[in-house]
Design a protein around this motif. Structure first.
Motif, PDB file in Angstrom:
ATOM      1  N   CYS A 204       0.803  -1.235   0.000  1.00 57.70           N
ATOM      2  CA  CYS A 204       0.000   0.000   0.000  1.00 57.70           C
ATOM      3  C   CYS A 204       0.833   1.281   0.000  1.00 57.70           C
ATOM      4  CB  CYS A 204      -0.987   0.054   1.171  1.00 57.70           C
ATOM      5  SG  CYS A 204      -2.023  -1.400   1.338  1.00 57.70           S
ATOM      6  N   SER A 225      -5.292   2.057   1.008  1.00 60.54           N
ATOM      7  CA  SER A 225      -5.663   0.967   1.912  1.00 60.54           C
ATOM      8  C   SER A 225      -5.555  -0.412   1.260  1.00 60.54           C
ATOM      9  CB  SER A 225      -7.085   1.175   2.438  1.00 60.54           C
ATOM     10  OG  SER A 225      -8.002   1.328   1.380  1.00 60.54           O
ATOM     11  N   TYR A 226      -5.323  -0.433  -0.049  1.00 60.35           N
ATOM     12  CA  TYR A 226      -5.072  -1.697  -0.752  1.00 60.35           C
ATOM     13  C   TYR A 226      -3.904  -1.491  -1.719  1.00 60.35           C
ATOM     14  CZ  TYR A 226      -9.325  -3.752   1.141  1.00 60.35           C
ATOM     15  OH  TYR A 226     -10.278  -4.242   2.005  1.00 60.35           O
ATOM     16  N   ASP A 247      -8.047   0.068  -3.945  1.00 57.19           N
ATOM     17  CA  ASP A 247      -8.990   0.655  -2.986  1.00 57.19           C
ATOM     18  C   ASP A 247      -9.979   1.615  -3.661  1.00 57.19           C
ATOM     19  OD1 ASP A 247      -7.576   3.030  -3.434  1.00 57.19           O
ATOM     20  OD2 ASP A 247      -6.658   3.090  -1.460  1.00 57.19           O
TER      21      ASP A 247
END
Length: 307
Positions: A204, A225-226, A247
Protein backbone atom coordinates in the motif's frame (compact mmCIF):
# COMPACT_ATOMS: atom_id res chain seq x y z
CA UNK A 1 -15.64 18.52 -14.81
CA UNK A 2 -15.13 14.81 -15.49
CA UNK A 3 -15.54 13.39 -18.98
CA UNK A 4 -16.55 9.72 -18.98
CA UNK A 5 -16.19 7.04 -21.66
CA UNK A 6 -17.88 3.69 -21.14
CA UNK A 7 -16.79 0.28 -22.43
CA UNK A 8 -19.61 -2.16 -21.57
CA UNK A 9 -18.46 -5.58 -20.34
CA UNK A 10 -14.80 -4.53 -20.65
CA UNK A 11 -12.73 -3.94 -17.54
CA UNK A 12 -9.92 -1.42 -17.91
CA UNK A 13 -6.30 -2.30 -17.14
CA UNK A 14 -4.30 0.49 -18.78
CA UNK A 15 -4.98 3.82 -20.47
CA UNK A 16 -2.53 6.06 -22.37
CA UNK A 17 -2.88 9.46 -24.02
CA UNK A 18 -1.38 9.87 -27.50
CA UNK A 19 1.94 11.77 -27.53
CA UNK A 20 0.77 13.42 -30.77
CA UNK A 21 -2.95 14.16 -30.39
CA UNK A 22 -4.36 15.69 -27.16
CA UNK A 23 -7.83 14.14 -27.34
CA UNK A 24 -6.83 10.64 -28.46
CA UNK A 25 -6.40 7.87 -25.92
CA UNK A 26 -6.08 4.10 -25.92
CA UNK A 27 -7.33 1.73 -23.26
CA UNK A 28 -6.33 -1.91 -22.81
CA UNK A 29 -9.23 -3.83 -21.31
CA UNK A 30 -10.44 -7.37 -20.70
CA UNK A 31 -13.68 -9.26 -20.47
CA UNK A 32 -14.54 -11.03 -17.20
CA UNK A 33 -11.97 -8.93 -15.31
CA UNK A 34 -9.11 -10.53 -17.25
CA UNK A 35 -9.64 -13.87 -15.56
CA UNK A 36 -11.33 -15.62 -18.49
CA UNK A 37 -13.23 -14.90 -21.66
CA UNK A 38 -12.84 -14.97 -25.40
CA UNK A 39 -12.85 -11.25 -26.10
CA UNK A 40 -11.17 -8.10 -24.98
CA UNK A 41 -10.69 -4.70 -26.46
CA UNK A 42 -8.75 -1.50 -26.45
CA UNK A 43 -9.83 1.61 -28.22
CA UNK A 44 -8.97 5.11 -29.32
CA UNK A 45 -11.76 7.19 -27.83
CA UNK A 46 -14.75 5.09 -28.94
CA UNK A 47 -13.37 2.87 -31.72
CA UNK A 48 -13.18 -0.72 -30.42
CA UNK A 49 -10.62 -3.28 -31.58
CA UNK A 50 -10.84 -6.88 -30.47
CA UNK A 51 -8.30 -9.50 -29.54
CA UNK A 52 -8.87 -13.10 -28.50
CA UNK A 53 -7.47 -12.76 -24.99
CA UNK A 54 -7.18 -10.25 -22.18
CA UNK A 55 -5.12 -7.12 -22.82
CA UNK A 56 -3.19 -5.70 -19.87
CA UNK A 57 -1.15 -2.77 -21.19
CA UNK A 58 -0.83 -0.49 -24.19
CA UNK A 59 1.75 2.06 -25.36
CA UNK A 60 1.80 4.56 -28.23
CA UNK A 61 4.63 4.74 -30.72
CA UNK A 62 6.79 7.81 -30.25
CA UNK A 63 7.47 8.07 -34.01
CA UNK A 64 4.14 7.28 -35.69
CA UNK A 65 0.89 8.80 -34.44
CA UNK A 66 -1.21 5.87 -35.69
CA UNK A 67 0.74 2.97 -34.19
CA UNK A 68 0.40 1.29 -30.78
CA UNK A 69 1.62 -1.87 -29.10
CA UNK A 70 -0.45 -3.95 -26.66
CA UNK A 71 0.41 -6.85 -24.36
CA UNK A 72 -1.92 -9.81 -23.93
CA UNK A 73 -2.81 -12.65 -21.61
CA UNK A 74 -1.79 -15.17 -24.26
CA UNK A 75 1.85 -14.03 -24.06
CA UNK A 76 1.62 -11.99 -27.25
CA UNK A 77 2.48 -8.45 -28.25
CA UNK A 78 0.33 -6.97 -30.99
CA UNK A 79 1.31 -4.02 -33.16
CA UNK A 80 -1.79 -2.04 -34.13
CA UNK A 81 -2.46 0.76 -36.59
CA UNK A 82 -5.39 2.91 -35.48
CA UNK A 83 -6.65 3.02 -39.08
CA UNK A 84 -7.09 -0.79 -39.16
CA UNK A 85 -9.12 -3.23 -37.09
CA UNK A 86 -6.61 -6.07 -37.13
CA UNK A 87 -3.01 -6.01 -35.89
CA UNK A 88 -0.16 -5.27 -38.29
CA UNK A 89 1.98 -7.87 -36.57
CA UNK A 90 1.77 -10.30 -33.65
CA UNK A 91 4.76 -11.66 -31.76
CA UNK A 92 4.51 -14.42 -29.18
CA UNK A 93 7.83 -15.12 -27.50
CA UNK A 94 6.73 -14.74 -23.89
CA UNK A 95 5.40 -17.95 -22.38
CA UNK A 96 2.96 -16.29 -19.98
CA UNK A 97 0.91 -13.09 -19.70
CA UNK A 98 2.48 -9.86 -20.95
CA UNK A 99 1.66 -7.38 -18.21
CA UNK A 100 3.57 -4.29 -19.35
CA UNK A 101 4.71 -2.66 -22.60
CA UNK A 102 6.48 0.66 -23.13
CA UNK A 103 7.82 2.53 -26.16
CA UNK A 104 11.13 4.36 -25.69
CA UNK A 105 11.10 8.17 -25.64
CA UNK A 106 14.78 9.09 -25.87
CA UNK A 107 15.94 10.81 -29.05
CA UNK A 108 17.28 8.57 -31.79
CA UNK A 109 15.90 5.42 -30.17
CA UNK A 110 12.86 3.45 -31.30
CA UNK A 111 12.50 0.39 -29.09
CA UNK A 112 9.77 -1.45 -27.18
CA UNK A 113 10.20 -3.20 -23.85
CA UNK A 114 7.79 -5.83 -22.52
CA UNK A 115 7.48 -7.52 -19.14
CA UNK A 116 5.84 -10.84 -18.43
CA UNK A 117 4.68 -13.27 -15.80
CA UNK A 118 7.35 -15.60 -17.23
CA UNK A 119 9.88 -13.54 -15.20
CA UNK A 120 11.56 -12.05 -18.29
CA UNK A 121 11.69 -8.66 -19.95
CA UNK A 122 12.23 -8.43 -23.71
CA UNK A 123 13.36 -5.59 -25.96
CA UNK A 124 11.90 -5.37 -29.47
CA UNK A 125 12.42 -3.29 -32.57
CA UNK A 126 9.40 -1.33 -33.94
CA UNK A 127 8.47 -4.28 -36.18
CA UNK A 128 8.23 -6.62 -33.14
CA UNK A 129 11.45 -8.50 -33.80
CA UNK A 130 12.84 -9.53 -30.42
CA UNK A 131 16.35 -8.14 -29.95
CA UNK A 132 17.18 -9.40 -26.46
CA UNK A 133 15.78 -11.12 -23.39
CA UNK A 134 16.59 -10.05 -19.83
CA UNK A 135 16.56 -12.53 -16.95
CA UNK A 136 17.26 -12.07 -13.26
CA UNK A 137 13.97 -11.46 -11.51
CA UNK A 138 12.74 -14.30 -9.30
CA UNK A 139 9.07 -13.42 -9.61
CA UNK A 140 6.46 -12.13 -12.03
CA UNK A 141 7.47 -8.83 -13.71
CA UNK A 142 4.52 -6.47 -13.45
CA UNK A 143 6.01 -3.25 -14.81
CA UNK A 144 8.64 -2.12 -17.32
CA UNK A 145 9.42 1.48 -18.20
CA UNK A 146 12.09 3.19 -20.31
CA UNK A 147 14.21 5.94 -18.84
CA UNK A 148 13.14 9.24 -20.45
CA UNK A 149 16.73 10.46 -20.01
CA UNK A 150 19.22 7.62 -20.65
CA UNK A 151 19.21 5.80 -24.01
CA UNK A 152 19.06 2.02 -23.78
CA UNK A 153 18.06 2.00 -20.11
CA UNK A 154 14.86 0.65 -18.60
CA UNK A 155 13.52 -0.31 -15.19
CA UNK A 156 11.39 -3.25 -14.10
CA UNK A 157 9.35 -4.00 -10.97
CA UNK A 158 8.56 -7.51 -9.83
CA UNK A 159 6.74 -9.78 -7.49
CA UNK A 160 10.13 -10.59 -5.97
CA UNK A 161 10.08 -7.17 -4.28
CA UNK A 162 12.91 -5.70 -6.34
CA UNK A 163 13.26 -2.73 -8.65
CA UNK A 164 15.87 -3.40 -11.31
CA UNK A 165 17.61 -1.10 -13.78
CA UNK A 166 18.85 -2.68 -17.04
CA UNK A 167 21.29 -1.66 -19.75
CA UNK A 168 20.31 -2.81 -23.25
CA UNK A 169 23.79 -2.49 -24.76
CA UNK A 170 25.48 -4.76 -22.23
CA UNK A 171 22.43 -6.90 -21.53
CA UNK A 172 23.09 -6.58 -17.80
CA UNK A 173 21.16 -5.57 -14.72
CA UNK A 174 22.99 -2.45 -13.52
CA UNK A 175 21.15 -2.11 -10.21
CA UNK A 176 18.85 -4.30 -8.13
CA UNK A 177 17.03 -2.47 -5.34
CA UNK A 178 15.18 -4.46 -2.62
CA UNK A 179 12.52 -1.77 -2.71
CA UNK A 180 9.66 -3.51 -0.83
CA UNK A 181 9.16 -6.68 1.18
CA UNK A 182 6.04 -7.45 -0.87
CA UNK A 183 5.21 -7.54 -4.57
CA UNK A 184 5.85 -4.36 -6.59
CA UNK A 185 3.13 -3.77 -9.19
CA UNK A 186 4.35 -0.53 -10.77
CA UNK A 187 7.35 1.75 -11.28
CA UNK A 188 7.98 5.02 -13.07
CA UNK A 189 10.84 7.43 -13.81
CA UNK A 190 10.79 11.08 -12.82
CA UNK A 191 10.56 13.23 -15.96
CA UNK A 192 12.94 15.86 -14.52
CA UNK A 193 15.65 13.84 -12.76
CA UNK A 194 17.31 10.76 -14.24
CA UNK A 195 18.14 9.44 -10.77
CA UNK A 196 14.61 9.39 -9.35
CA UNK A 197 12.21 6.44 -9.69
CA UNK A 198 9.08 5.54 -7.78
CA UNK A 199 7.64 2.12 -6.90
CA UNK A 200 4.12 1.13 -5.88
CA UNK A 201 3.52 -2.07 -3.94
CA UNK A 202 1.07 -4.53 -2.48
CA UNK A 203 2.12 -3.09 0.91
CA UNK A 204 0.00 0.00 0.00
CA UNK A 205 2.99 2.36 -0.12
CA UNK A 206 4.65 4.45 -2.80
CA UNK A 207 8.40 4.81 -2.39
CA UNK A 208 10.61 7.31 -4.21
CA UNK A 209 14.20 6.21 -4.82
CA UNK A 210 17.40 8.07 -5.68
CA UNK A 211 19.54 5.63 -7.67
CA UNK A 212 22.73 7.21 -6.31
CA UNK A 213 21.86 5.96 -2.81
CA UNK A 214 19.27 3.21 -2.50
CA UNK A 215 19.80 2.27 1.14
CA UNK A 216 16.65 4.22 2.07
CA UNK A 217 13.86 5.75 -0.04
CA UNK A 218 13.83 9.52 -0.52
CA UNK A 219 10.18 9.45 0.46
CA UNK A 220 7.54 6.94 1.52
CA UNK A 221 3.95 7.85 0.73
CA UNK A 222 1.25 6.21 2.83
CA UNK A 223 -2.50 6.50 2.45
CA UNK A 224 -3.85 3.79 0.16
CA UNK A 225 -5.66 0.97 1.91
CA UNK A 226 -5.07 -1.70 -0.75
CA UNK A 227 -2.35 -2.54 -3.29
CA UNK A 228 -1.14 0.20 -5.61
CA UNK A 229 -1.73 -0.90 -9.18
CA UNK A 230 -0.07 1.92 -11.13
CA UNK A 231 1.76 5.19 -10.56
CA UNK A 232 2.88 8.07 -12.77
CA UNK A 233 5.15 11.05 -12.27
CA UNK A 234 3.71 14.35 -13.43
CA UNK A 235 5.21 15.74 -16.65
CA UNK A 236 4.62 19.24 -15.27
CA UNK A 237 6.21 19.20 -11.81
CA UNK A 238 9.29 17.35 -10.55
CA UNK A 239 7.97 16.22 -7.17
CA UNK A 240 4.33 15.46 -8.03
CA UNK A 241 3.07 11.98 -8.82
CA UNK A 242 -0.22 10.11 -8.98
CA UNK A 243 -1.09 6.58 -7.88
CA UNK A 244 -4.16 4.39 -8.36
CA UNK A 245 -5.18 1.42 -6.31
CA UNK A 246 -7.40 -1.54 -5.69
CA UNK A 247 -8.99 0.66 -2.99
CA UNK A 248 -10.96 2.37 -5.86
CA UNK A 249 -9.06 5.67 -5.45
CA UNK A 250 -6.55 7.81 -7.30
CA UNK A 251 -4.23 9.84 -5.07
CA UNK A 252 -2.03 12.81 -5.87
CA UNK A 253 1.18 13.50 -3.97
CA UNK A 254 3.96 16.06 -3.69
CA UNK A 255 6.81 14.26 -1.96
CA UNK A 256 8.67 17.52 -1.30
CA UNK A 257 6.01 18.55 1.25
CA UNK A 258 5.81 17.57 4.95
CA UNK A 259 2.24 16.40 4.29
CA UNK A 260 2.65 14.93 0.80
CA UNK A 261 -0.94 13.79 0.09
CA UNK A 262 -2.55 16.52 -2.03
CA UNK A 263 -5.89 14.94 -2.92
CA UNK A 264 -7.80 11.65 -2.97
CA UNK A 265 -10.14 11.15 -5.93
CA UNK A 266 -12.96 8.67 -5.37
CA UNK A 267 -14.95 8.47 -8.58
CA UNK A 268 -14.74 4.75 -9.41
CA UNK A 269 -16.71 1.83 -8.00
CA UNK A 270 -14.12 -0.86 -8.76
CA UNK A 271 -10.35 -1.40 -8.89
CA UNK A 272 -8.53 1.49 -10.59
CA UNK A 273 -5.82 -0.02 -12.79
CA UNK A 274 -4.88 2.53 -15.47
CA UNK A 275 -3.49 6.04 -15.07
CA UNK A 276 -1.80 8.64 -17.27
CA UNK A 277 -1.12 12.36 -17.56
CA UNK A 278 -1.99 14.23 -20.75
CA UNK A 279 1.25 15.79 -22.01
CA UNK A 280 -0.69 18.35 -24.06
CA UNK A 281 -3.05 19.75 -21.42
CA UNK A 282 -1.69 21.11 -18.15
CA UNK A 283 -2.48 18.79 -15.19
CA UNK A 284 -5.13 16.77 -17.06
CA UNK A 285 -5.32 13.13 -15.95
CA UNK A 286 -6.97 10.06 -17.44
CA UNK A 287 -7.71 6.85 -15.57
CA UNK A 288 -9.58 3.58 -16.11
CA UNK A 289 -11.09 0.98 -13.81
CA UNK A 290 -12.84 -2.36 -13.66
CA UNK A 291 -16.16 -0.46 -13.47
CA UNK A 292 -16.05 -0.26 -17.30
CA UNK A 293 -15.25 3.46 -17.42
CA UNK A 294 -12.43 5.74 -18.53
CA UNK A 295 -12.46 9.19 -16.89
CA UNK A 296 -10.70 12.39 -17.95
CA UNK A 297 -10.37 15.23 -15.44
CA UNK A 298 -8.14 17.84 -13.81
CA UNK A 299 -7.73 17.24 -10.06
CA UNK A 300 -8.54 20.30 -7.95
CA UNK A 301 -5.15 20.13 -6.22
CA UNK A 302 -2.90 20.34 -9.26
CA UNK A 303 -3.39 23.86 -10.62
CA UNK A 304 -2.32 25.18 -7.20
CA UNK A 305 0.96 23.27 -7.44
CA UNK A 306 2.15 25.17 -10.51
CA UNK A 307 4.43 24.14 -13.33
Amino acid sequence: MVKVYRSPARHGYSVKVSPFIPNRLACAASQYYGIAGEFSTFYTVQTPWEWSDGLFDVSWSESNEHVLVAGGGDGSLQLWDSTNHSPLRVAKEHTQEVYAVDWSQTRGENLIVSASWDQTAKVWDPGLQCLSTFRGHEGVIYSSIWSPHIPGCFATASGDGTLRVWDVKSGLCRLAVPAHKTEILSCDWCKYDQNLLATGSVDCSVRVWDLRNVREPVSQLQGHSYAIRRLKFSPFHKTVLASCSYDFTVRFWDFSLPQPLLETVEHHSEFVCGLDFNLHILNQVVDCAWDETVKIYTPACLPAVGV
